[in-house]
Design an enzyme around this catalytic site. Structure first.
Site, PDB file in Angstrom:
ATOM      1  N   ALA A 101      38.409  42.527  40.582  1.00  0.00           N
ATOM      2  CA  ALA A 101      37.123  43.214  40.446  1.00  0.00           C
ATOM      3  C   ALA A 101      37.225  44.587  41.098  1.00  0.00           C
ATOM      4  CB  ALA A 101      36.019  42.408  41.123  1.00  0.00           C
ATOM      5  N   LYS A 102      36.264  45.407  40.875  1.00  0.00           N
ATOM      6  CA  LYS A 102      36.207  46.700  41.565  1.00  0.00           C
ATOM      7  C   LYS A 102      34.787  47.221  41.497  1.00  0.00           C
ATOM      8  CE  LYS A 102      39.327  49.652  43.280  1.00  0.00           C
ATOM      9  NZ  LYS A 102      40.673  49.289  43.744  1.00  0.00           N
ATOM     10  N   GLY A 103      34.437  48.028  42.495  1.00  0.00           N
ATOM     11  CA  GLY A 103      33.110  48.626  42.472  1.00  0.00           C
ATOM     12  C   GLY A 103      33.169  50.058  42.913  1.00  0.00           C
TER      13      GLY A 103
END
Ligand code: GLU
Length: 409
Positions: A101-103
């Protein structure tokens, strides 16, 4: 080429070698969930600013999703998506029980006060707290964020869900962070750079290195490489690049950055541009700043024979093809900078067991994980006569495919 398209290119090249059917490719490329939120905040001067934040959860076939949170003015959905998918392949290639994931938030943290950053961070957590958690998605630092930001995130998340430090990694050691987490990405890069040299029968003292970027990754990589006898001739940050063909005084550079928060004014070196740094006559180049810095427009000026990708996505696919054709060895991001997420995993394990590892245990375990991942990737590349990047993707993709098939769709 957009960032996600670039990752897809690398993915497809490896998928071709694995003879992966189109239906499985589509499943593995597609992001599981993409969240975009509005982050309204009051600035110090009373102005209302409406920011945009993202969390992209790419894949969870192998475990809870894992990946950093980036505060940078170039953050957009396409970039976060690309970085989220890289995390899936990265955690798989080093065999951590995680997905990817990444934000990020599109802001320039240098222009914000600490109080503004804290308000933005807490507001962002208010918007995404329901979709992150120790068994679901565990954020961590990335460009523009650090241990303090992780503390705010944990504190804000716990207001909704109660005590559980494993919701986030890269925390300060005083707040359930792991020893050795801060140095981990740079240290891992150093460990792997040494492994590459061993395989090539070369020695650190004959290896001139240029490092682009002197943030968390660049500084710790420089420190370890310097201590291991590599000859670092150039380093850089946003203020420019600093070059000394006889080797830089790295301890002095680290001290300078501690004092001035920038390399600006660093002496005993010629001031050149970041672009010139990339083209220096060195054996090893470490792009450890932004993505896409080596592309079709400058690839032919690169003289280094070994490239170690400290940043995520620093080499564009067109440049990667040129390197492959010219037998330039590229150690890909999903392995080269995996030290960070590896020690994040150790932090999460410690949090879940209420147990604290000493620094030696962290360093030793990091060495073990990266060494075995490096051997896997090297073997795969020899066996299938493919680049290290394609080999790393093949291993990652195959592990995710197997997990997906075992659990059902
Ligand atoms: N942001 C880092 C990366 O790109 C670390 C991620 C993590 O520790 O979860 O690998």
């Amino acid at each position: 080429m957009k960032a996600f398209e670039a990752v897809e290119k690398y993915f497809n090249k490896a998928a071709d070698h694995l003879e992966l059917p189109d239906s499985m490719r589509r499943l593995l490329v597609t992001c599981k969930r993409e969240v975009q939120v509005e982050v309204p905040v009051e600035m110090d001067d009373g102005r209302l600013e409406t920011l945009i934040g993202f969390r992209v959860q790419h894949n969870n076939a192998r475990g809870p999703m894992k990946g950093g949170l980036r505060y940078h003015w170039e953050v957009d959905l396409d970039e976060v998506r690309a970085l989220a998918s890289l995390m899936t392949w990265k955690t798989a290639v080093v065999n951590l029980p995680y997905g990817g994931a990444k934000g990020g938030i599109c802001i320039d943290p240098r222009k914000l006060s600490a109080k503004e950053l804290e308000r933005i961070t807490r507001k962002f957590v208010d918007q995404i707290h329901e979709i992150i958690g120790p068994d679901v998605d565990i954020p961590a630092p990335d460009m523009g964020t650090n241990a303090t930001v992780m503390s705010w995130i944990r504190n804000q998340w716990e207001k909704y869900h109660g005590f559980n430090p494993a919701v986030i990694t890269g925390k300060p050691v005083e707040h359930y962070g792991s020893k050795g987490r801060e140095e981990a990405t740079g240290r891992g890069l150093g460990i792997l750079a040494f492994k590459v040299l061993q395989r090539l029968g070369r020695f650190p003292k004959d290896t001139r290195v240029a490092i682009q970027g002197f943030g968390n990754v660049g500084t710790h990589a420089a420190k370890l490489l310097h201590e291991s006898d590599f000859k670092i001739v150039a380093i850089s940050d946003l203020s420019g690049a600093y070059y000394n063909p006889n080797g830089l005084d790295i301890p002095a550079a680290l001290k300078h950055v501690l004092q001035h928060h920038s390399l600006k004014g660093f002496g005993n070196a010629e001031l050149i541009t970041n672009e010139e740094l990339l083209a220096l006559n060195v054996e090893m180049l470490v792009p450890a700043a932004l993505g896409n810095v080596i592309n079709a427009s400058n690839v032919h000026s690169i003289k280094a024979q070994i490239i170690i990708e400290g940043a995520n996505g620093p080499v564009a696919p067109e440049a990667d093809d040129v390197f492959e054709a010219n037998k330039v060895l590229v150690l890909p991001d999903i392995l080269a900078n995996a030290g960070g997420v590896t020690v994040s995993y150790f932090e999460w394990v410690q949090n879940r067991q209420y147990y604290v590892w000493d620094l030696n245990r962290v360093r030793q375990s990091l060495d073990n994980v990266l060494s075995s991942a490096f051997e896997d990737v090297w073997q795969m590349s020899q066996e299938h006569k493919v680049s290290l990047r394609t080999a790393a993707f093949m291993i990652g993709i195959d592990r995710v495919r197997r997990a997906t098939e075992l659990s059902g769709y």
